[in-house]
Motif scaffolding. Structure first.
Motif, PDB file in Angstrom:
ATOM      1  N   UNK A 206       0.673  -1.457   0.035  1.00  0.00           N
ATOM      2  CA  UNK A 206      -0.359  -0.125  -0.300  1.00  0.00           C
ATOM      3  C   UNK A 206       1.051   1.090  -0.531  1.00  0.00           C
ATOM      4  N   UNK A 207       0.688   2.471  -0.492  1.00  0.00           N
ATOM      5  CA  UNK A 207       0.692   3.627  -0.516  1.00  0.00           C
ATOM      6  C   UNK A 207       0.099   4.357   0.442  1.00  0.00           C
ATOM      7  N   UNK A 229      10.033   0.863  -0.850  1.00  0.00           N
ATOM      8  CA  UNK A 229      10.266   1.913  -1.211  1.00  0.00           C
ATOM      9  C   UNK A 229       9.882   3.456  -0.427  1.00  0.00           C
ATOM     10  N   UNK A 230      10.667   4.636  -1.007  1.00  0.00           N
ATOM     11  CA  UNK A 230       9.591   5.840  -0.199  1.00  0.00           C
ATOM     12  C   UNK A 230       8.051   6.582  -0.636  1.00  0.00           C
ATOM     13  N   UNK A 260      15.447   3.662   1.330  1.00  0.00           N
ATOM     14  CA  UNK A 260      14.024   3.051   0.978  1.00  0.00           C
ATOM     15  C   UNK A 260      12.845   2.837   1.754  1.00  0.00           C
ATOM     16  N   UNK A 261      12.732   3.309   2.659  1.00  0.00           N
ATOM     17  CA  UNK A 261      11.549   3.184   4.028  1.00  0.00           C
ATOM     18  C   UNK A 261      10.678   4.242   3.329  1.00  0.00           C
ATOM     19  N   UNK A 262       9.395   3.932   3.298  1.00  0.00           N
ATOM     20  CA  UNK A 262       8.659   5.114   3.304  1.00  0.00           C
ATOM     21  C   UNK A 262       8.183   5.921   4.264  1.00  0.00           C
ATOM     22  N   UNK A 263       7.904   5.510   5.794  1.00  0.00           N
ATOM     23  CA  UNK A 263       7.455   6.206   6.633  1.00  0.00           C
ATOM     24  C   UNK A 263       9.222   6.892   6.853  1.00  0.00           C
ATOM     25  N   UNK A 265      11.781   7.193   5.548  1.00  0.00           N
ATOM     26  CA  UNK A 265      11.825   8.795   4.928  1.00  0.00           C
ATOM     27  C   UNK A 265      11.164   9.607   5.104  1.00  0.00           C
ATOM     28  N   UNK A 266      10.180   9.895   5.143  1.00  0.00           N
ATOM     29  CA  UNK A 266       9.051  10.864   5.519  1.00  0.00           C
ATOM     30  C   UNK A 266       8.829  11.643   7.168  1.00  0.00           C
ATOM     31  N   UNK A 267       9.757  10.650   7.673  1.00  0.00           N
ATOM     32  CA  UNK A 267       9.728  11.482   8.903  1.00  0.00           C
ATOM     33  C   UNK A 267      11.236  11.965   9.244  1.00  0.00           C
ATOM     34  N   UNK A 268      11.848  11.284   8.153  1.00  0.00           N
ATOM     35  CA  UNK A 268      13.301  11.885   8.425  1.00  0.00           C
ATOM     36  C   UNK A 268      13.198  13.581   7.725  1.00  0.00           C
ATOM     37  N   UNK A 269      12.440  13.508   6.520  1.00  0.00           N
ATOM     38  CA  UNK A 269      12.086  15.154   5.665  1.00  0.00           C
ATOM     39  C   UNK A 269      11.724  15.780   6.477  1.00  0.00           C
ATOM     40  N   UNK A 270      10.751  15.365   7.229  1.00  0.00           N
ATOM     41  CA  UNK A 270      10.412  16.126   8.162  1.00  0.00           C
ATOM     42  C   UNK A 270      10.037  16.734   9.614  1.00  0.00           C
TER      43      UNK A 270
END
Length: 326
Positions: A206-207, A229-230, A260-263, A265-270
């Motif tokens: 799931x995305x 994946x992101x 690679x790990x979507x959640x 990657x997002x948490x690091x970015x935010x």
């Protein structure tokens, strides 16, 4: 060159890599990572420009006594509708001394068994000793494999299973009921499956999040294998936040997860996570880091899959096959 090469089919791999052997191989893989004793080059994952498939290539080496292992394959999400595994791959094994080709294995079966076995290792290391109520999200190959593998390390009392298609989840629940020897309940929603569970295994592609933080019970351990994946995020930001604040965010490898790990990657970015917040599973197994410090901690484990897992599993299969030849 092929006279002494082992060619092992899916059926042979499944027979040689029994559940306990698979779990032992993954414990060895992450222990080697935790001690710094393994070779783990970066992996390649490339989304196709032509469809929704993803091609991947992993190379790794577990130890000086075991040669390099490479896996090449693809993820094809559309296969699920046809009742086919979403991952297909081939694994090649090289001799540790000469580098000659030693074995060619069905990589689909290796991937299925090592992924679920690694999650069982994670559950054994991260979950509370009394965790016995399992929620499985996903009724495909990995969903069923995870229920089987986790049942090897925890005495499960209940299992609830959800996937979007009613007939798929009903059929999967019926199959697991027979295999596990306890009633497996098909849940009408992801929330119904997760609420009250002490163990959650997310095995989807799931995305959009299928596990949400407010649903989690104190003390819950969440394992996610579909956010590789992101663009894929099986859990929402609240799961990550709860684990960061009252537990731990554990990953198979911090550097790989950060890319690679979507959640993650997002948490690091935010700014929800920093790199220091990522706890390697291998460090937990070797006692270098602590994940769970109390019974109410929420622990989130995100696995994107590592070549070292394939190397450990492949060599376990090769050694078992050689043993049968003696």
């Amino acid at each position: 060159m092929t006279d002494d090469v082992l060619f092992l089919s899916a059926r042979q791999v499944a027979r040689l890599l029994d559940p306990d052997t698979a779990i032992a191989s993954q414990r060895a893989a992450f222990t080697a990572l935790g001690t710094g004793g393994a070779d783990l080059p970066g992996k390649i994952m490339h989304p196709s420009r032509f469809d929704d498939s993803v091609v991947f290539a992993y190379v790794s080496r577990l130890s000086a006594d075991s040669g390099a292992v490479a896996k090449f394959g693809s993820v094809n999400p559309g296969n699920a509708a046809a009742g086919l595994p979403t991952v297909h791959a081939v694994v090649t094994v090289l001799d540790p001394v000469t580098g000659r080709l030693a074995a060619v294995l069905d990589g689909t079966t290796v991937t299925t068994l090592r992924t679920a076995a690694a999650s069982a290792v994670a559950v054994d290391a991260l979950a509370g000793p009394d965790a016995a109520d399992l929620a499985v999200l996903g009724s495909g190959t990995q969903g069923l494999a995870h229920a089987r593998a986790i049942a090897r390390v925890r005495g499960l009392k209940s299992v609830r299973l959800w996937s979007p298609t009613p007939q798929h989840r009903i059929r999967a629940a019926e199959s697991l009921t027979v295999e596990l020897g306890l009633p497996v309940e098909p849940a009408d929603s992801a929330e119904a499956a997760v609420r009250g569970a002490s163990l959650v295994a997310a095995c989807t592609l799931s995305a959009a999040p299928v596990v949400r933080g407010p649903w989690l019970e104190p003390g819950c351990t969440v394992v996610s294998v579909g956010s590789f994946e992101p663009t894929r995020r099986e859990v929402d930001a609240e799961v990550v936040r709860r684990a960061r604040d009252h537990g731990a965010v554990v990953v198979d490898d911090p550097q790989t997860a950060a890319g690679h790990a979507g959640p993650v990657v997002a948490a690091l970015r935010e700014g929800l996570l920093t790199p220091d917040d990522l706890v390697p599973l291998g460090a937990v197994l070797t006692g270098r880091r602590t994940a769970r410090t109390g019974p109410e901690d929420v622990v989130y484990y995100n696995s994107v899959g590592l070549g070292i897992q394939d190397a450990a599993a492949a060599w376990a299969v090769v050694e078992a096959a050689k043993g049968e030849r003696r």
